[in-house]
Design an enzyme around this catalytic site. Structure first.
Site, PDB file in Angstrom:
ATOM      1  N   ARG A 153     -15.731  -7.559   4.021  1.00 33.07           N
ATOM      2  CA  ARG A 153     -15.898  -6.823   2.759  1.00 33.07           C
ATOM      3  C   ARG A 153     -15.600  -5.348   2.899  1.00 33.07           C
ATOM      4  O   ARG A 153     -15.378  -4.658   1.896  1.00 33.07           O
ATOM      5  CB  ARG A 153     -17.339  -6.993   2.267  1.00 33.07           C
ATOM      6  CG  ARG A 153     -17.625  -8.305   1.605  1.00 33.07           C
ATOM      7  CD  ARG A 153     -18.328  -8.155   0.286  1.00 33.07           C
ATOM      8  NE  ARG A 153     -19.465  -7.303   0.290  1.00 33.07           N
ATOM      9  CZ  ARG A 153     -20.727  -7.727   0.175  1.00 33.07           C
ATOM     10  NH1 ARG A 153     -20.974  -9.013   0.063  1.00 33.07           N
ATOM     11  NH2 ARG A 153     -21.711  -6.879   0.138  1.00 33.07           N
TER      12      ARG A 153
ATOM     13  N   ARG B 280     -18.716 -17.731  -0.173  1.00 29.12           N
ATOM     14  CA  ARG B 280     -19.777 -18.369  -0.946  1.00 29.12           C
ATOM     15  C   ARG B 280     -19.480 -19.855  -1.158  1.00 29.12           C
ATOM     16  O   ARG B 280     -19.149 -20.522  -0.176  1.00 29.12           O
ATOM     17  CB  ARG B 280     -19.957 -17.626  -2.278  1.00 29.12           C
ATOM     18  CG  ARG B 280     -21.364 -17.639  -2.752  1.00 29.12           C
ATOM     19  CD  ARG B 280     -21.691 -16.520  -3.682  1.00 29.12           C
ATOM     20  NE  ARG B 280     -22.611 -15.608  -3.049  1.00 29.12           N
ATOM     21  CZ  ARG B 280     -23.856 -15.923  -2.712  1.00 29.12           C
ATOM     22  NH1 ARG B 280     -24.344 -17.100  -2.998  1.00 29.12           N
ATOM     23  NH2 ARG B 280     -24.638 -15.052  -2.129  1.00 29.12           N
TER      24      ARG B 280
ATOM     25  N   ASP C  53     -14.258 -13.408  -2.907  1.00 31.49           N
ATOM     26  CA  ASP C  53     -14.278 -14.883  -2.855  1.00 31.49           C
ATOM     27  C   ASP C  53     -13.142 -15.517  -3.663  1.00 31.49           C
ATOM     28  O   ASP C  53     -12.825 -16.686  -3.465  1.00 31.49           O
ATOM     29  CB  ASP C  53     -15.614 -15.419  -3.393  1.00 31.49           C
ATOM     30  CG  ASP C  53     -16.808 -14.839  -2.643  1.00 31.49           C
ATOM     31  OD1 ASP C  53     -16.627 -14.395  -1.504  1.00 31.49           O
ATOM     32  OD2 ASP C  53     -17.921 -14.835  -3.211  1.00 31.49           O
TER      33      ASP C  53
HETATM   34  O1  F6P Z   1     -19.579 -12.727  -3.103  1.00 33.12           O
HETATM   35  C1  F6P Z   1     -19.125 -11.941  -2.078  1.00 33.12           C
HETATM   36  C2  F6P Z   1     -19.887 -12.209  -0.802  1.00 33.12           C
HETATM   37  O2  F6P Z   1     -19.368 -11.386   0.214  1.00 33.12           O
HETATM   38  C3  F6P Z   1     -19.903 -13.677  -0.379  1.00 33.12           C
HETATM   39  O3  F6P Z   1     -18.709 -14.079   0.223  1.00 33.12           O
HETATM   40  C4  F6P Z   1     -21.123 -13.687   0.524  1.00 33.12           C
HETATM   41  O4  F6P Z   1     -21.724 -14.965   0.567  1.00 33.12           O
HETATM   42  C5  F6P Z   1     -22.049 -12.724  -0.164  1.00 33.12           C
HETATM   43  O5  F6P Z   1     -21.247 -11.871  -0.957  1.00 33.12           O
HETATM   44  C6  F6P Z   1     -22.888 -11.905   0.778  1.00 33.12           C
HETATM   45  O6  F6P Z   1     -23.770 -11.165   0.019  1.00 33.12           O
HETATM   46  P1  F6P Z   1     -24.730 -10.056   0.616  1.00 33.12           P
HETATM   47  O7  F6P Z   1     -23.898  -8.842   0.871  1.00 33.12           O
HETATM   48  O8  F6P Z   1     -25.743  -9.845  -0.429  1.00 33.12           O
HETATM   49  O9  F6P Z   1     -25.294 -10.603   1.895  1.00 33.12           O
END
Ligand code: F6P
Length: 357
Positions: free
Chosen positions: A284, A182, A138
């Site tokens: 990610r 986020r 982020d």
């Molecule tokens: O903080 C990193 C992030 O990938 C955000 O961009 C996203 O909102 C969140 O984590 C998603 O989290 P999770 O993998 O718990 O759904």
């Protein structure tokens, strides 16, 4: 000297580069490194850990994710909602500390985002030998102008937009792409600019559907047959509401769904065929970019250096091409958000990007 390292929060391309950096730098000084699995959870007795030497980190630079595993839930989650900070229960802290003491860990490198570093700072204030390393796609941490993982996420967004462009052109459609980030709009802003989006909707700039539709209709009147819209998952709809998936019990609220809302409304107001795509965790995963690998290695090496100097409570930071450090507390006090009058936003506006305001 024995250094402990753990990753917590969401995973992020470049985490393995940090591990590679810490292990390599520690070994060159004759120190040992212990990696704890699944974040702070790995510290709870009997302890879930592994000794790491440079041979163990061979080949991991190019791997996404983390060889140590991670979690953004569980006993050590500090940020439990927008602005809510929980203290880790003392009994949990004491149990984890026992493992640290038994293993004679002289410094614990915590690689995390703002939630995990908030926990790390709580532990530092209780006397733990903590060194922080900022991690998040982020890019929203104060006190560092870049975190590793961001560049890889932006590359994925740009790749997505490049692909959406050709299909949008063929079908004369509006394509909406929802991206992560986020409550910060960095991924949307950088990804949107580099991917030639025509509209970028950010959490930091309130938009109206009317302004977005006006812009898209104007483009059509000028002869453009298709348009690309990037919307950050944390952008609030014009009524001021976030789109959420569920409350992710034990962790922060999960964002998602604004892309569908935006696409539906654009379709209604412009009469254009509009489709939405959510990139989600694709941003990610996968191979880190060279920039993220290098940043990760440098962050890891600096973490080992800070450990050697006993500079606990410090977080590795990056400013003006230099890696240094700042107090963790400074980094987690507030989020680094996009400022609406910043030069990057102005540059985007200058080349015709609409922010819906
Ligand atoms: O903080 C990193 C992030 O990938 C955000 O961009 C996203 O909102 C969140 O984590 C998603 O989290 P999770 O993998 O718990 O759904």
């Amino acid at each position: 000297m024995r250094i402990g390292i753990l990753n917590c929060g969401g995973d992020c391309p470049g985490l393995n580069a940090v591990i590679h950096g810490v292990v390599g730098a520690a070994a060159s000084k004759g120190w040992e490194t212990i990696g704890f699995r699944d974040g702070f959870e790995g510290l709870l007795p009997p302890g879930d850990f592994t000794f790491l030497n440079p041979k163990d980190t061979e080949g991991i630079l190019k791997q996404g994710g983390t060889i140590l595993g991670t979690t953004n839930k569980g006993n050590f989650a500090a940020k439990v909602g927008e602005g809510d900070i929980a203290r880790v229960p003392q009994q949990i802290v004491d149990r984890a500390k026992k493992t640290l003491d038994q293993l004679e860990i002289g410094a614990l490198v915590v690689v995390g985002g703002d939630g995990s570093l908030t926990t790390a700072n709580q532990l530092y204030e209780q006397g733990w030998p903590i060194i922080g390393v900022p991690k998040t796609i982020d890019n929203d941490l104060k006190a560092t102008s870049m975190t590793f993982g961001f560049d890889s996420a932006v590359s994925t967004v740009v790749d997505g937009l490049d692909r959406l462009y050709t299909t949008a052109q063929s079908h004369k459609r509006v394509m909406v792409l929802e991206v992560m980030g986020r409550h910060a709009g960095w991924i949307a802003l950088w990804g949107g600019m580099a991917g030639a989006a025509n509209v970028i909707l950010l959490p930091e700039i309130a938009f109206t559907y009317e302004k977005v539709a006006e812009h898209l209709k104007r483009r059509e009147a000028m002869g453009y047959t298709s348009s690309l819209v990037v919307v950050a998952e944390g952008a609030k709809n014009p009524e001021g509401h976030l789109a959420t998936v569920d409350d992710n019990r034990g962790g922060e609220v999960r964002l998602g769904g604004i892309g569908e809302q935006v696409a539906k409304k654009i379709g209604e107001l412009t009469g254009k065929e509009t489709r939405s795509t959510t990139l989600g965790h694709i941003q990610r995963g996968g191979t880190p970019t060279p920039l993220d690998r290098i940043l990760g290695i440098r962050f890891g090496v600096m973490a080992a250096q800070l450990a050697g100097e006993g500079k606990f409570g410090q977080m590795v930071s990056y400013h003006s091409y230099h890696v240094g450090s700042v107090p963790i507390k400074e980094a987690v006090e507030e989020l680094r958000l996009v400022e609406s009058d910043t030069e990057v936003v102005k540059a985007a506006r200058a080349v015709g990007v609409c922010f819906g305001d």
